[in-house]
Design an enzyme around this catalytic site. Sequence first.
Site, PDB file in Angstrom:
ATOM      1  N   GLY A  15      54.862  28.603  62.777  1.00  0.00           N
ATOM      2  CA  GLY A  15      54.573  27.809  63.979  1.00  0.00           C
ATOM      3  C   GLY A  15      53.354  28.317  64.727  1.00  0.00           C
ATOM      4  CG  ASN A 121      61.632  25.690  52.870  1.00  0.00           C
ATOM      5  OD1 ASN A 121      61.454  24.622  52.297  1.00  0.00           O
ATOM      6  ND2 ASN A 121      60.696  26.632  52.954  1.00  0.00           N
ATOM      7  CG  HIS A 176      59.017  22.878  48.996  1.00  0.00           C
ATOM      8  ND1 HIS A 176      57.888  23.251  48.309  1.00  0.00           N
ATOM      9  CD2 HIS A 176      59.164  23.799  49.985  1.00  0.00           C
ATOM     10  CE1 HIS A 176      57.389  24.349  48.863  1.00  0.00           C
ATOM     11  NE2 HIS A 176      58.150  24.700  49.876  1.00  0.00           N
TER      12      HIS A 176
HETATM   13  N1  APR Z   1      64.669  26.109  68.700  1.00  0.00           N
HETATM   14  C1  APR Z   1      63.412  26.588  68.687  1.00  0.00           C
HETATM   15  N2  APR Z   1      63.016  27.615  67.907  1.00  0.00           N
HETATM   16  C2  APR Z   1      63.934  28.193  67.146  1.00  0.00           C
HETATM   17  C3  APR Z   1      65.283  27.755  67.094  1.00  0.00           C
HETATM   18  C4  APR Z   1      65.635  26.664  67.922  1.00  0.00           C
HETATM   19  N3  APR Z   1      66.875  26.171  67.937  1.00  0.00           N
HETATM   20  N4  APR Z   1      65.944  28.538  66.214  1.00  0.00           N
HETATM   21  C5  APR Z   1      65.070  29.421  65.713  1.00  0.00           C
HETATM   22  N5  APR Z   1      63.856  29.225  66.280  1.00  0.00           N
HETATM   23  C6  APR Z   1      62.632  29.978  66.077  1.00  0.00           C
HETATM   24  C7  APR Z   1      62.851  31.479  65.947  1.00  0.00           C
HETATM   25  O1  APR Z   1      63.057  32.078  67.214  1.00  0.00           O
HETATM   26  C8  APR Z   1      61.550  31.922  65.291  1.00  0.00           C
HETATM   27  O2  APR Z   1      60.577  32.350  66.241  1.00  0.00           O
HETATM   28  O3  APR Z   1      62.001  29.625  64.847  1.00  0.00           O
HETATM   29  C9  APR Z   1      61.054  30.661  64.562  1.00  0.00           C
HETATM   30  C10 APR Z   1      60.936  30.844  63.060  1.00  0.00           C
HETATM   31  O4  APR Z   1      59.931  31.742  62.825  1.00  0.00           O
HETATM   32  P1  APR Z   1      59.971  32.870  61.684  1.00  0.00           P
HETATM   33  O5  APR Z   1      61.286  33.562  61.722  1.00  0.00           O
HETATM   34  O6  APR Z   1      58.720  33.670  61.793  1.00  0.00           O
HETATM   35  O7  APR Z   1      59.957  31.993  60.340  1.00  0.00           O
HETATM   36  P2  APR Z   1      58.678  31.293  59.651  1.00  0.00           P
HETATM   37  O8  APR Z   1      58.111  32.209  58.635  1.00  0.00           O
HETATM   38  O9  APR Z   1      57.816  30.746  60.698  1.00  0.00           O
HETATM   39  O10 APR Z   1      59.406  30.119  58.840  1.00  0.00           O
HETATM   40  C11 APR Z   1      59.996  29.034  59.516  1.00  0.00           C
HETATM   41  O11 APR Z   1      59.384  27.467  57.810  1.00  0.00           O
HETATM   42  O12 APR Z   1      58.426  27.817  55.722  1.00  0.00           O
HETATM   43  C12 APR Z   1      59.612  27.585  56.407  1.00  0.00           C
HETATM   44  O13 APR Z   1      61.324  28.639  55.056  1.00  0.00           O
HETATM   45  C13 APR Z   1      60.597  28.726  56.257  1.00  0.00           C
HETATM   46  O14 APR Z   1      62.459  27.580  57.219  1.00  0.00           O
HETATM   47  C14 APR Z   1      61.460  28.538  57.458  1.00  0.00           C
HETATM   48  C15 APR Z   1      60.473  28.008  58.515  1.00  0.00           C
END
Ligand code: APR
Length: 313
Positions: A15, A121, A176
Site C-alpha cells: 500500500g 491475496n 493468480h
Molecule cells: N483495514 C485497513 N488496513 C488493514 C486492515 C483493515 N481491516 N487489516 C490489516 N490492515 C493493514 C495492516 O495493518 C498492514 O499495514 O494491511 C497492511 C498490510 O501490509 P503488509 O503486512 O505490509 O502486507 P503487504 O506486503 O503490503 O501485502 C498486502 O497484498 O500482495 C498482497 O499477499 C499480499 O495479501 C497481501 C497484501
Amino acid sequence: MSRPKISVIGAGNVGATTALMIAQQELGDVVLVDIVEGMPQGKALDMMEMNPVYGYDVNITGTNGYEETAGSDVVVITSGIPRKPGMSRDDLIATNTAIVTEVTKNVAAKSPNAILILVTNPLDAMVYVAHKVSGFPKERVMGMAGVLDAARFRAFIGMELGVSVENIHAFVLGGHGDDMVPLTRCTTVAGVPVTELIPAERLEEIVKRTRGGGGEIVALLKTGSAFYAPAVSAVEMVEAILRDKKKILPCCVLAEGEYGVDNTFVGLPVKLGRKGIEEIFQVALSDKEKEEIKISASHVKELCDHIDKTAKN
Ligand code: APR
C-alpha cells in the site's frame, strides 16, 4: 478541474509503495488508510515532505477512517496479511476474506462510484468478495495479478536474452496461483515470437519460475511478500483508468462465458479506461491454453465456494 482522488487501503509494504508511486506520477491526490494508529499518517506526511524535492503537487493524507476517502475515483485495496514461507496464497483465505469484507463495505459506502482494484491475496477470491460485498457492476471491480505475473515473465525473458524489457510483450492469464497460464505463444521480443528465440525446454523453466515468482520472493524475504513489482503493477492499472488509456492488460475480471469460463473471476486480457473494464479482449487461444485457463478458473471457483460455505456456517 480538481485532481483525481485515489484511496489506498492498507498502508503496509504494497500500500505505501503504491501510494508513493501514484504520487511520483502525479496521478492524483492519495488517501492512505490503515488500522494501525499513526502509521498511515506518518507515512503520508513523510511522502508530503518528499514533494518539494521532486516538485510534484499532490496531497497525500494518512488516516485510520474512511471519511477522507469519500468520493474516490479509484480505490486500491491491499489490506490483509501477506504470505510467509511455506504458505500458499490460498492459506490466507479466512483472515483476508474478513478484512476485505469490512474494508469493501466502508469503501463502497463512501465512494459509490469508485473503481476497485484488489491486490490482497488470494487475489481472484478477494475480487469475488469485493464484488459481492460492494454490489458494484463488474466493470468497476477488478484484481491486479496478470500485470505482475507478466512483468515477472518479461523480466526473466529479458535476463535470459539480454535485451531490453521494453521489447518484451507477454500475457499471463488464469488465476493468480501456481496454475496461472503464461501464454508463450503470444509472447514476443521486438515482435518475434519468444518460441523462436528460446529453446522449448528452457522456456518451460522460465514459465515455471514465473509461476513460482511470488514464492521465490517470499522464501528470500522470510517475513513478508513482494511489494515493489506488485505496487507498480497496480499503479499501471490506476494510470490506465485515470488517463483513459484504453490499455490492454491482463486483469482479474468476472468472466461470463468469455474464454469458456462462466461466472468466475479469473485473469483475462481487458481494455482498461476511465469506465474501468471497457471490454474483455479476445485473443485466439489454442485448445491447450483454453483448457489451462478453465482448470485455473475451476480452482478459483472452489475457493469462492469455500468462502460462501464458511460464511453460511
Ligand atoms: N483495514 C485497513 N488496513 C488493514 C486492515 C483493515 N481491516 N487489516 C490489516 N490492515 C493493514 C495492516 O495493518 C498492514 O499495514 O494491511 C497492511 C498490510 O501490509 P503488509 O503486512 O505490509 O502486507 P503487504 O506486503 O503490503 O501485502 C498486502 O497484498 O500482495 C498482497 O499477499 C499480499 O495479501 C497481501 C497484501
